[in-house]
Each structure stands twice: as C-alpha cells, then as structure tokens.
Design a protein around this motif. Structure first.
Motif, PDB file in Angstrom:
ATOM      1  N   THR A 186       0.834  -1.201   0.000  1.00  0.00           N
ATOM      2  CA  THR A 186       0.000   0.000   0.000  1.00  0.00           C
ATOM      3  C   THR A 186       0.863   1.242   0.000  1.00  0.00           C
ATOM      4  O   THR A 186       0.587   2.205  -0.719  1.00  0.00           O
ATOM      5  N   ALA A 187       1.927   1.203   0.833  1.00  0.00           N
ATOM      6  CA  ALA A 187       2.801   2.372   0.895  1.00  0.00           C
ATOM      7  C   ALA A 187       3.369   2.676  -0.478  1.00  0.00           C
ATOM      8  O   ALA A 187       3.410   3.835  -0.904  1.00  0.00           O
ATOM      9  N   ALA A 188       3.786   1.618  -1.200  1.00  0.00           N
ATOM     10  CA  ALA A 188       4.366   1.836  -2.523  1.00  0.00           C
ATOM     11  C   ALA A 188       3.329   2.431  -3.471  1.00  0.00           C
ATOM     12  O   ALA A 188       3.593   3.421  -4.167  1.00  0.00           O
ATOM     13  N   ALA A 189       2.125   1.844  -3.481  1.00  0.00           N
ATOM     14  CA  ALA A 189       1.079   2.352  -4.371  1.00  0.00           C
ATOM     15  C   ALA A 189       0.762   3.800  -4.047  1.00  0.00           C
ATOM     16  O   ALA A 189       0.621   4.654  -4.933  1.00  0.00           O
ATOM     17  N   LEU A 190       0.678   4.088  -2.749  1.00  0.00           N
ATOM     18  CA  LEU A 190       0.354   5.438  -2.307  1.00  0.00           C
ATOM     19  C   LEU A 190       1.430   6.423  -2.755  1.00  0.00           C
ATOM     20  O   LEU A 190       1.131   7.501  -3.285  1.00  0.00           O
ATOM     21  N   MET A 191       2.676   6.030  -2.572  1.00  0.00           N
ATOM     22  CA  MET A 191       3.760   6.939  -2.940  1.00  0.00           C
ATOM     23  C   MET A 191       3.778   7.160  -4.448  1.00  0.00           C
ATOM     24  O   MET A 191       3.964   8.288  -4.909  1.00  0.00           O
ATOM     25  N   ILE A 192       3.567   6.080  -5.222  1.00  0.00           N
ATOM     26  CA  ILE A 192       3.551   6.249  -6.680  1.00  0.00           C
ATOM     27  C   ILE A 192       2.476   7.265  -7.064  1.00  0.00           C
ATOM     28  O   ILE A 192       2.699   8.181  -7.846  1.00  0.00           O
ATOM     29  N   GLY A 193       1.287   7.096  -6.471  1.00  0.00           N
ATOM     30  CA  GLY A 193       0.177   7.990  -6.809  1.00  0.00           C
ATOM     31  C   GLY A 193       0.478   9.428  -6.436  1.00  0.00           C
ATOM     32  O   GLY A 193       0.260  10.352  -7.238  1.00  0.00           O
ATOM     33  N   VAL A 194       1.006   9.639  -5.231  1.00  0.00           N
ATOM     34  CA  VAL A 194       1.257  11.012  -4.779  1.00  0.00           C
ATOM     35  C   VAL A 194       2.371  11.645  -5.602  1.00  0.00           C
ATOM     36  O   VAL A 194       2.259  12.794  -6.046  1.00  0.00           O
TER      37      VAL A 194
END
Lengths: 511, 518
Positions: B485-493
């Motif tokens: 989730t952290a990775a997905a979140l960071m990619i999105g932001v």
C-alpha cells in the motif's frame, strides 16, 4: 550585479527555508523561530541589493529571467519586475521578518506545531514574492492560487474565534475568483496565439466582445482578492480570525495582489475594456469607501474594524487605478505600499493589545493607555497614519490619488473626500474607546495588561514607524521607481495623456 | 463460400495475450498450488504479468497497425492507454494484495457463505481472502486492453463483457459489510447488463444503417472504417444512424459514469472492496474513455455536428450532478464516487474535441486522474478502526493530529482534485479546458469552471474535518500500511506532484500518440 538572478532566487529562497523549518521536530520550536527569522532577514538583505541593482529610469521590465517549463503550452518561468512590482517585493521582504518577530509566541497559544507555523509563513512569502515577480501569466496564476494554501492553514489552524468558518470562506471566495480568472487565462492564451508571455500578450489585438469577457474574468478575481465592494465579505471574517501576524500579511500584502493585478494585467492587456468598465469600477470603489467606513465605525471587534478600514482604503486605490492619470496611478501604487506599512503596523499593534487582554472586543478595553502608555502611543500613531494624517506616508498617496482624480473627474474626488472624514471618525473613536478615558476596572485585573512593549515588540514597531515618517516627508525614492512604470501603463498601454495643468489662466480655471 | 483466416500480428497483440495467458495460469494456480502459498504466488504472477505487458507495450511503441482481420487497431492512443491501464492496474494490484493492514486482506474467503452465520464469523476472523481475485483482476485488465484497441463494434462488445463480468464478481467480495458489497455487485450487474443490451441494440441499428448506406450488394459492417465511410458519404436516412449512436453511447456512458447513467456509481463505489473501487475509478475509466474516444474520433467523426450538442449537454449535466451531489455526501467513498462522476464530465469535455489536442489532453487527464484517485482510495483503506474502514466523514475529524503524514498526503490529493496549481489536477484541467476553448466550446469550459467551484467545497470540507476539527473519541487511527500500500500510495502522490510540476514529458508523449489509425 544586475546579472544576478534576483527574482528567482528571492522566490525560491523562502521555499527552501520553509522546507528546512517544517521538518524540525515540534519540540524544537525555538530553533524554528530563529531559523525562520534569520532566513527572512537574509531575503530582506538580498532584496535590498535588488533595489540597488534596479535602475529607476531604465527599462520598464528589468531583472528579466526566463526558463522553459512546459514548451507545448508556451509556459515559461519568466520573472521580471517593473517599479510597481519592485516596491511590493520590498514591502514583502520587510514585513515578513517583522511579522515573524511579532508572532514569536502566537503559535504556542494554539497548541499546534510551532515549526509548521513558521514554515507556513515562509511558504507564504515564497508565493507572495512569486506572484509579484512573475511575468508569465500562467506562472502568475499558479502563484495566485497556491498562495491560498498557506494562508488557509494559517487562519484555519492558528486563528482565533470562528477560524474554521473564516478559513473556508476565505478559500472558497478566492478560489471562485481564481477559477473565473482561469477561464479568462485560457481564453487569453487561445486568442493570444498560445503564449503566456506578458510582453507578447500586451501586443495582441482582441475583438471588443472577447476583450470585455476576458477583462471581467481577471477583474472578478482581483476584485475578490482586493477586495472591492460587494465581494468584500470574506475579509472581515478572515482578518478577524487570523492570528495578528498573518492578518497583517493578509491585508498588507496578499490583498494588494488584487490591485497589483488590475494594474499589471487588466489595464495593459485589455485597455479598451478597462476604459469601458472604468466608470463601474470607480462606482464600486466609491461605494466601498463610504460603506466600509460606516461599518468600521460600528465595529466592536478591533481586528474586524481594521479589516473594514482596509476595504475603505482599497476603494481609494481603486479610484486611483481607474482614474487613468499618472498622478492618481502613482498615488494608488504608493498607497499600496503605505497601506501595507500603516495597516500592517495597526494589525500588529492591535495583535499585541489583543494578546495581552485575551479579547478583541473594544468594550473589554477602556483607558488602557494608563496601563501601557507606550503601546497606546503606538496604536495612536498607527491610527493617525491609517487615517492619512499629513506628515505620515499615507497622506501623500491619498492626496495624489485625490488630485489625480480631481483633474479628470471632480464628483468622484469630492465624494471620496468624505471617506477621509469618516476615517477620522472610526480611527479616533477606536483609539478613544480602547486607550483613553477612565480605566476599565476589568482591565487592571489582567496581569498581562500591565506589561508595556517588550524589546522584541519595540524592534517590530520601530522600523515601521520610522518608514511611515520618512516616506511621509520624503517619498521621492519610492515615487521615482513607481512613476515610470505607472506612466508607461497609462500612456503606452492605455493611450491616456495626462490633462494639461489648468493653473495659469482665469478662463481655464472657470471651464 | 471461401473462408480465409485473417493475418494476426501476434507481437502487436502481445500485451493482451500476456495478461490473458497469465490469468489462465492464475486459474491453474488456484487448482494446483496449496492454499497457503497461493496468495504470494498469485500476487507475484500478477505483477510479473503486468510488467510483461508493460514491456510489450513499450516494445510496440512505434506500431501503427490494424490486425486480426481489422478487429484490433494498435496505434498511438491504443498503446498510450494500454500503458496507462497496465501501470494503474499494477498500483491497484498492490492495494488488492495488501494483507498487513487487515488480517487476510480486503477480500472474503468464501463469498457463498451466508452472511452472519457462524461459519461466516469464523471465516471473517481467521481465513485469508479468496485468491481468485487475482486472475479475475487480470481478466478484467486484459479485457480493458482489448477494449481500447477494438476496431469494430463486435470486438468492442466482447471486450466490454470481458472486463465487466470479472468486475461484477470482484465487487461482491468485500470482507467487511458483505451485504452492502453483494448489493452493490447485484446492482452493478443488473444495470451493466442493461447497458450492454443498449450497446448491442445500437450496434444492430448502426449495422442496418451501413447496409442501407452502402446500397444493395456491398453489404454493411460494424468495423469503424465501414461506419466512417457510411457516415461521411451516405445520403441515406440518418434515423438509424442517430438511434444507433444514441444507444451505443448509452452503453459507453454507463461505463464512464456520466449522468444520467451514473446512479450505480455511489452504491458500487461504496459497497465494493476499496482496492476494487480504486481499480474501477482508475482503470475502468481509462478503458471506457478509450473506447468512447475511438468510437467518436474514428467511426462517427462525420456526425460530430450532430452529436456534440447532445453529448455536450450530457457533459454539463454530469459535471453538475457530480459536483452538487458531492456536496451533500457524508461518506468518503460516496464523495469520491460523485467526484469521479464530475470528473467524467470534465473528461467528456475533452473527448468531444475531435482534434489532436482534444485527444491528447483527454488521455493526459485520464492518466493524471487515475494516479490521484488510486492514491486517494489507498488512503481510505488505511483509515480504519476495529470494524474495518471508517468511511463516515465525521470519523475523519481531527485525523490531521493523529496521523499528520497520511492526512497531509490526502490533503494534497484533495487539492489535486480541486485543481489547485502544482498538482496534476490543475494541469490536466488546463489541458482539457484549453483544448475545448480552442475548439470554440466555451460553454463547456464555463460549465466546467462553475462546477469546479462547487466541487471545491466538498473537498475543502474534508480538509477542514481532518485538520481544523478537534479529534473526537471516535476518530479512528490510521493503520501503518504494509509495503504494498505504501508503494502504491507513494507512486500515486509522486505522480500527482510530478505531473503538476513538470507535465511536459507526459504531454509530449500523449501528443505524439494522439493519432488513430483509420
């Protein structure tokens, strides 16, 4: 020296400072304050060098820098300053360190992170400098909108009573104006042949109908920002709820973006539409002067009162801008600077009073001068400067606006003069009810009210008082810089010649 | 009759085939790999397949071909959108595969168990979620890739069904609030079936029109080339054409959630497991708009004078409905659902500009929006209490104090939704509105600006909730996200920031890709 990229460095430096400060742990509040103060002083020093590098009689736009940003849309990081932008940049660079110093203990009271407060102030400085330094319409719009974010959190997180309501109202009003401007910016981009360069856009021909719509889009955003009547209702709420330092920046600088925008974008880009809309704009400005002054007389909240006085002053600036004479225009720009100093001082002093008393209501004061004579004296001076007493700087600007307007439009100048009388009423009455008269017994019970100005506070008010007096007697350094820029706007962009002086013959005087 | 096998350019179809093959392997994994190891195997398989598909898309970057007997067109827009779908699906798969935020992940173990029964309580407590979600997701993604490449209406219909059916199932698989989830799946399925039926009927009418237009003997067709010729050249009655186009549009507008075909959106977005909601909001939107763009630009561009006013009115209605109803929402997922409806309206504004600028700006918008919305739903999965996700807005009060990092990220995403500069939300709106104004559609731009003002209010309300309200007793904490989730979140932001600050590379890419093969 003048090759140094002053404007981009000045824009980026506070942002770097903000990033440094924001990542400090919340417990290192004291360190954050010191870094923020030091950083803003460095910006001030740099901008003094910029002032020296600027040639008063030189090109209209100087210190130009341009870097490519989004080539497909013709967007560049173009910075350039004319005399008008230059004096506003100086005002920002001067006010921010003073505000940081004045808000030394403000953030602790709110139980929220101290470093974040000062980081927001520095971020706000970055966006304010950017908005005045931009010479690319897209870049200007970006700063114009982003500016809302730090101010929103300053009001919303660190403000006083009703801060949520005030913050949201401020944000939504500004955003609505900004979105109208966005539509106009895109429209201008399309009719201007896909460029955002300010200088290129002043050269294009626009059909009358389109020009009027585009003017309205920009004007609405600026009228909300300034604010002009009837778009002003957010300012008393925001000014009343914001912490005193933020309020000083809000009224002292942020709102000037509106009047600056009119002068830099509306008039040069849409000259015909500006002339067509001028009577309406002047009417709004006049209503604002009288209406806001009347409301100010009736206020019981000190910060709201000062906010209303600002709306009245913005009316004077508005008249000066739309009178289309160099005198009135110079007066208006000078007014922008002087108002920043005078109202900035007034807000800061009021903030000191409110911080001591714990209330902003005038009825909670009374005879405060007996307890804190020095503070009361500074309040009195700030009030006098704010009502444009001769000898203080605002007098010169108000006078220039009025005589510049009188040469082309006598009734407007005469009605506006009534605003001066009302200004005397609201200022003097406020000073009388708070600091003069018999001592309010409740007041002497408050321990903090017994402490007069501290050294820190003296350092905050002294430069402002000195500048207000100096510019009141010798405004030449500032007017020399402003005058060519205003003249260029009025003569080159609008094609307006100043009316010939009418002194001399009796017939002329009777016409 | 002599039947000839069409030539098939397998390399051009590779992205679709890779994913299709991987989903079949995924089904085999379900059958042969022990339950304990399935989760990891499937997740790795899925991510590998998506990586493979992305590599295939990149290798195909210069392809401009029509293959498989004219059924599939691999051209600039196809490849750009396929790349976008694959990347966004990768992010979504990370959210789907997350198991450390909630024991067993966001999905139920056995969807057929009666809700509330003792068995259900047992499986809710300690059974890992169904791993069938991975092949289902991959099936959906391969259907989407085919959908944006489809060059005739029949292929398009098959692709539509291929990506819709797995989605219906995925919606029903939430671990918590299972009745809501099942209801949403049923609703989506029923309304989706109607929409498919409309699409099919429209296809029949358009076929009839091409037959009539071609005169006797030449026959008709549903491939876009034939339709295009018929629309441009025909002197035949246009009743069939307009009726057919209207019905086709209903099918497509349903998928993109345009008003008045949006009514499923809030319920489905709310009921579906949040990673699936994010997947739908990002990937389905890209795919559905890809299909719509091809239909409008390639097949029916000759009738643009006729459909632009009608679809323009729908765009205005969509923006209005999305913005106004978003104001009244009290649930974060429903709020994002209405915001996605409004964004469908902005996208329609771009889609209606039948020029290179219109196409490239719409594609840019799709990518930018996809990243932001996936990251937003990623944050929603993290804000939770003992009962699962806390989606009621009142529960978000004071979140900024409890977890400044995630509240800060979410604030940034909301500012992007509101179109504040230095976020991708601003650049993409600028691109779309600029293209529309350039094409003389100022009324759409004005409607877009006005609705943006309305829409700013609900976003701001969430910001106020998180930062300016005091935390209450019931303020949930934010779970520490697992790596996925952290990775997905960071990619999105990061994508939201980068596309806002330096959009030039993606704009150039979109512009270079913005030409259909015809």
């Amino acid at each position: 020296m003048s090759d140094f990229p002053f404007l981009s460095v000045l824009t980026v430096a506070p942002l770097v400072g903000a990033l440094v400060v924001v990542f400090l742990p919340a417990s290192r509040g004291e360190l954050a304050k010191r870094i923020a103060l030091g950083w803003s002083l460095a910006v001030l020093v740099l901008s003094v060098f910029m002032w020296i590098a600027f040639e008063a009689g030189g090109d209209r736009l100087q210190l130009r820098e341009s870097y490519s940003w989004i080539p497909r849309w013709g967007v560049n990081f173009t910075f350039a300053a004319d005399g008008i932008a230059l004096v506003m940049l100086m005002l920002i660079a001067l006010l921010v360190p003073l505000v940081i110093l004045a808000s030394w203990h403000d953030a602790e009271k709110s139980k929220r992170s101290v470093p974040v407060y000062f980081a927001l102030l520095l971020f706000l400085e970055c966006t304010m400098i950017g908005v005045f330094a931009a010479a690319d319409v897209f870049l200007f719009y970006v700063f114009f909108e982003v500016m809302l974010v730090p101010m929103y959190f300053l009001i919303g997180s660190y403000g006083g009573h009703q801060r949520q309501y005030a913050a949201v109202k401020f944000f939504l009003y500004s955003l609505v104006g900004g979105l109208f401007m966005l539509a106009a910016v895109i429209g201008l981009w399309v009719v201007g042949g896909k460029t955002f360069d300010w200088q290129a856009l002043t050269q294009i021909d626009i059909s009358t109908g389109t020009e009027r719509w585009l003017f309205l889009g920009f004007f609405l955003a600026f009228a909300i920002k300034a604010p002009f009547f009837p778009f002003h209702t957010w300012l008393p709420d925001a000014g009343g709820a914001a912490p005193a330092g933020a309020a000083a920046l809000l009224v002292g600088v942020l709102d000037k973006v509106g009047t600056f925008g009119i002068l830099r974008y509306c008039l040069p880009l849409f000259p015909e539409a500006s002339k067509w809309f001028a009577p309406y704009a002047i009417a709004l400005a006049l209503i604002g002067i009288i209406y806001a002054a009347l409301l100010a007389v009736g206020q019981n909240d000190l910060k709201r009162l000062v906010s209303y006085t600002s709306i009245a002053h913005f009316g004077f600036i508005g008249i000066g801008l739309f009178a289309f004479t160099t005198q009135a225009g110079t007066g208006a720009v000078l007014y922008m600077v002087n108002h920043g100093l005078a109202t900035g001082l007034l807000f800061l002093v009021v903030g000191m009073l409110v911080a001591r008393r714990g209330s902003a209501l005038i009825t909670d004061f009374g005879g405060a001068g007996k307890l804190v004579p020095l503070l009361a004296g500074v309040l009195f001076f700030a009030g006098l400067a704010s009502l444009a007493l001769p000898g203080t700087a605002p007098f010169i600007s108000e006078f220039l606006v009025l005589i510049g307007t009188y040469t082309v439009n006598k009734p407007v100048a005469i009605i506006a003069t009534a605003g001066i009388i009302l200004a005397a009423a609201y200022v003097l009455w406020m000073v009388q009810r708070t600091t003069q008269g018999t001592l309010n017994p409740a007041l002497s019970g408050v321990e903090a009210m017994r402490k007069d100005l501290s050294v820190r506070e003296k350092v905050v008010v002294a430069p402002l008082i000195a500048l207000l007096l100096l510019l009141g007697f010798y405004p030449k350094p500032v007017t020399d810089v402003i005058n060519p820029a205003v003249q260029a706007t009025m003569e080159q962009d609008l094609g307006k010649q100043d009316p010939a002086p009418t002194v001399g013959t009796v017939q002329e005087a009777h016409r | 009759m002599d039947l000839k096998l069409p030539d098939i350019d397998y390399a051009a179809l590779a992205p679709i085939l890779v994913l299709f093959g991987a989903s079949l392997v995924g089904v085999l994994v379900e059958a042969f790999i022990p339950r304990k190891r399935r989760h990891l195997t499937q997740l790795v398989l899925g991510l590998l397949a998506l990586t493979g598909a992305l590599v295939a898309v990149v290798l195909n970057a210069q392809d401009r071909v029509v293959t498989a007997g004219g059924a599939v067109a691999v051209d600039g827009p196809t490849l750009f959108l396929q790349g976008a779908i694959v990347v966004l699906a990768g992010m979504a798969l990370m959210l789907i595969g997350e198991r450390s935020v909630q024991r067993g992940g966001a999905f139920v173990a056995h969807a057929a168990v009666t809700v509330g029964s003792p068995e259900d309580q047992r499986q809710a407590a300690d059974e890992g979620g169904a791993t069938e979600v991975y092949p289902l997701t991959l099936f959906a993604v391969s259907g989407m890739l085919l959908f944006v490449a489809a060059n005739d209406l029949l292929t398009m219909f098959i692709a539509l069904e291929a990506f819709s059916l797995p989605l219906y199932l995925l919606c029903a698989l939430a671990r918590r609030r299972r009745l809501l989830s099942q209801e949403s799946a049923l609703k989506y399925f029923l309304l989706g079936s109607y929409a498919s039926a409309f699409f099919l009927f429209g296809m029949a009418l358009v076929y009839g029109f091409t037959v009539g237009a071609g005169g006797t003997g030449s026959g008709g067709g549903v491939d876009f080339g034939t339709i295009r010729t018929a629309v441009t050249d025909s002197a035949a009655s246009e009743v069939l054409l307009f009726a057919g186009l209207a019905l086709l549009s209903i099918g497509l507008l349903f998928k993109i959630a345009a008003a008045p075909f949006h009514v499923w959106t809030p319920d489905v977005y709310q009921g579906a497991p949040t990673p699936i909601t994010g997947f739908m909001a990002a990937c389905t939107k890209v795919a559905a708009f890809g299909g719509l763009l091809r239909v409008l630009h390639v097949a029916f561009s000759g009738a643009s004078w006729d459909f632009t006013p009608v679809l323009g009115a729908i765009a205005v209605l969509t923006m209005l409905v999305g913005a106004i109803l978003a104001v009244t929402q009290t649930d974060i997922k429903r709020l994002l659902a209405y915001s996605s409806v409004a964004n469908a309206g902005y996208l329609l504004v771009g889609a209606l500009v039948l020029s290179k600028d219109g196409l490239s700006s719409t594609m840019f918008y799709l990518v930018a929006y996809g990243f932001t919305v996936l990251a937003a739903f990623g944050v929603v999965t993290l804000v939770r209490d003992a009962d699962g996700e806390a989606t009621h807005l009142s529960r978000w009060a004071g979140l900024g104090r409890r977890s400044p990092l995630y509240a800060g990220l979410f604030t940034f995403l909301l500012l992007a939704f509101a179109g504040i500069p230095l976020t991708s939300g601003f650049t993409s709106k600028f691109a779309v509105f600029g293209a529309a104004l350039d094409a003389g559609q100022s009324w759409l731009v004005i409607a877009g600006v006005l609705t943006s003002m309305i829409l700013a209010f609900p976003y701001l309300r969430v910001v106020v909730m998180m930062w300016l309200s005091e935390p209450g007793e019931s303020t949930p904490t934010v779970s520490l996200p697992g790596g996925l989730t952290a990775a997905a979140l960071m990619i999105g932001v990061v994508a939201t920031l980068v596309l806002g600050v330096a959009p030039a590379p993606l704009l150039d890419l979109a512009n270079g890709a913005a030409e259909f093969v015809r």
